[in-house]
Design a protein around this motif. Sequence first.
Motif, PDB file in Angstrom:
ATOM      1  N   ALA A  97       5.715  -0.364  -4.022  1.00 12.83           N
ATOM      2  CA  ALA A  97       4.981  -0.934  -2.884  1.00 12.83           C
ATOM      3  C   ALA A  97       3.587  -0.322  -2.778  1.00 12.83           C
ATOM      4  CB  ALA A  97       5.760  -0.721  -1.590  1.00 12.83           C
ATOM      5  N   ILE A  98       3.470   0.988  -2.933  1.00 14.80           N
ATOM      6  CA  ILE A  98       2.147   1.604  -2.818  1.00 14.80           C
ATOM      7  C   ILE A  98       1.267   1.170  -3.982  1.00 14.80           C
ATOM      8  CG2 ILE A  98       2.644   3.828  -3.923  1.00 14.80           C
ATOM      9  CD1 ILE A  98       0.358   3.218  -0.883  1.00 14.80           C
ATOM     10  N   ASP A  99       1.840   0.995  -5.157  1.00 12.45           N
ATOM     11  CA  ASP A  99       1.043   0.474  -6.280  1.00 12.45           C
ATOM     12  C   ASP A  99       0.522  -0.923  -5.959  1.00 12.45           C
ATOM     13  OD1 ASP A  99       1.336   2.771  -7.778  1.00 12.45           O
ATOM     14  OD2 ASP A  99       2.816   1.933  -9.160  1.00 12.45           O
ATOM     15  N   GLU A 100       1.377  -1.762  -5.372  1.00 16.44           N
ATOM     16  CA  GLU A 100       0.945  -3.115  -4.995  1.00 16.44           C
ATOM     17  C   GLU A 100      -0.163  -3.059  -3.945  1.00 16.44           C
ATOM     18  OE1 GLU A 100       0.501  -7.173  -4.991  1.00 16.44           O
ATOM     19  OE2 GLU A 100       1.595  -5.939  -6.442  1.00 16.44           O
ATOM     20  N   VAL A 101      -0.011  -2.166  -2.973  1.00 22.32           N
ATOM     21  CA  VAL A 101      -1.046  -1.993  -1.947  1.00 22.32           C
ATOM     22  C   VAL A 101      -2.365  -1.585  -2.601  1.00 22.32           C
ATOM     23  CG1 VAL A 101      -1.775  -0.506  -0.033  1.00 22.32           C
ATOM     24  CG2 VAL A 101       0.499  -1.528  -0.019  1.00 22.32           C
ATOM     25  N   MET A 102      -2.290  -0.643  -3.522  1.00 22.96           N
ATOM     26  CA  MET A 102      -3.515  -0.184  -4.186  1.00 22.96           C
ATOM     27  C   MET A 102      -4.178  -1.319  -4.970  1.00 22.96           C
ATOM     28  SD  MET A 102      -2.543   3.669  -5.420  1.00 22.96           S
ATOM     29  CE  MET A 102      -4.243   4.068  -5.886  1.00 22.96           C
ATOM     30  N   VAL A 136      -1.463   8.705  -0.529  1.00 26.04           N
ATOM     31  CA  VAL A 136      -0.062   8.364  -0.259  1.00 26.04           C
ATOM     32  C   VAL A 136       0.713   8.312  -1.574  1.00 26.04           C
ATOM     33  CG1 VAL A 136       1.497   6.544   0.555  1.00 26.04           C
ATOM     34  CG2 VAL A 136      -0.525   7.157   1.886  1.00 26.04           C
ATOM     35  N   ARG A 137       0.109   7.724  -2.601  1.00 28.58           N
ATOM     36  CA  ARG A 137       0.776   7.647  -3.908  1.00 28.58           C
ATOM     37  C   ARG A 137       1.057   9.048  -4.440  1.00 28.58           C
ATOM     38  NH1 ARG A 137       0.792   7.074  -9.337  1.00 28.58           N
ATOM     39  NH2 ARG A 137       1.731   5.176 -10.159  1.00 28.58           N
ATOM     40  N   LEU A 153       4.025  10.540  -2.649  1.00 30.43           N
ATOM     41  CA  LEU A 153       5.289   9.985  -3.147  1.00 30.43           C
ATOM     42  C   LEU A 153       5.651  10.569  -4.502  1.00 30.43           C
ATOM     43  CD1 LEU A 153       5.074   6.229  -2.100  1.00 30.43           C
ATOM     44  CD2 LEU A 153       6.642   7.978  -1.233  1.00 30.43           C
ATOM     45  N   SER A 164      -4.736   5.355   0.152  1.00 35.63           N
ATOM     46  CA  SER A 164      -3.539   4.880  -0.541  1.00 35.63           C
ATOM     47  C   SER A 164      -3.283   5.721  -1.793  1.00 35.63           C
ATOM     48  CB  SER A 164      -3.633   3.386  -0.872  1.00 35.63           C
ATOM     49  OG  SER A 164      -4.662   3.133  -1.799  1.00 35.63           O
ATOM     50  N   ALA A 204       9.443   2.255  -2.866  1.00 34.02           N
ATOM     51  CA  ALA A 204       8.256   2.749  -2.159  1.00 34.02           C
ATOM     52  C   ALA A 204       7.100   2.953  -3.130  1.00 34.02           C
ATOM     53  CB  ALA A 204       8.582   4.054  -1.428  1.00 34.02           C
ATOM     54  N   GLN A 205       7.391   3.493  -4.311  1.00 34.78           N
ATOM     55  CA  GLN A 205       6.337   3.696  -5.308  1.00 34.78           C
ATOM     56  C   GLN A 205       5.768   2.362  -5.786  1.00 34.78           C
ATOM     57  OE1 GLN A 205       8.685   6.288  -7.887  1.00 34.78           O
ATOM     58  NE2 GLN A 205       7.340   7.999  -7.372  1.00 34.78           N
TER      59      GLN A 205
END
Length: 122
Positions: free
Chosen positions: A22-27, A68-69, A72, A65, A19-20
């Motif tokens: 994934a959120i980095d990739e989203v950012m 969200v990071r 997490l 985002s 999950a961490q």
Amino acid sequence: MLNERISAAKQIASELHAAQEAIDEVMIRIARLAGTLPAARRDTNMSAIVGQDAMAKVAQALAASGDVRQLLTDAHLALTATQKQVGLGTRMFGAGVKPPSAMFADEGSNDRGVVTALAQAS
């Protein structure tokens, strides 16, 4: 019983790290989009007001985002405390470099001196 707790902790750690990541990739992707929008506007010689609403929404998405990071990260730290509560003590289930203050859940860990020394050396 211990094996089941260790297995569950490994699964949780795996999902948390995924999950961490994934959120980095989203950012990263939102940040690229945030850079592309004004560049495209400039490269096409459009007025500054063209696409402003979209740019503002993308900026809000990047900020969200980041929130969200942070959540997490907070969950990660809370799970470190939970790990101790369920009797798993000091264990590292994930990969990667952790900040010295987050490396060991047990205050009385024999490794704390090593962590302190490493932190002072860097």
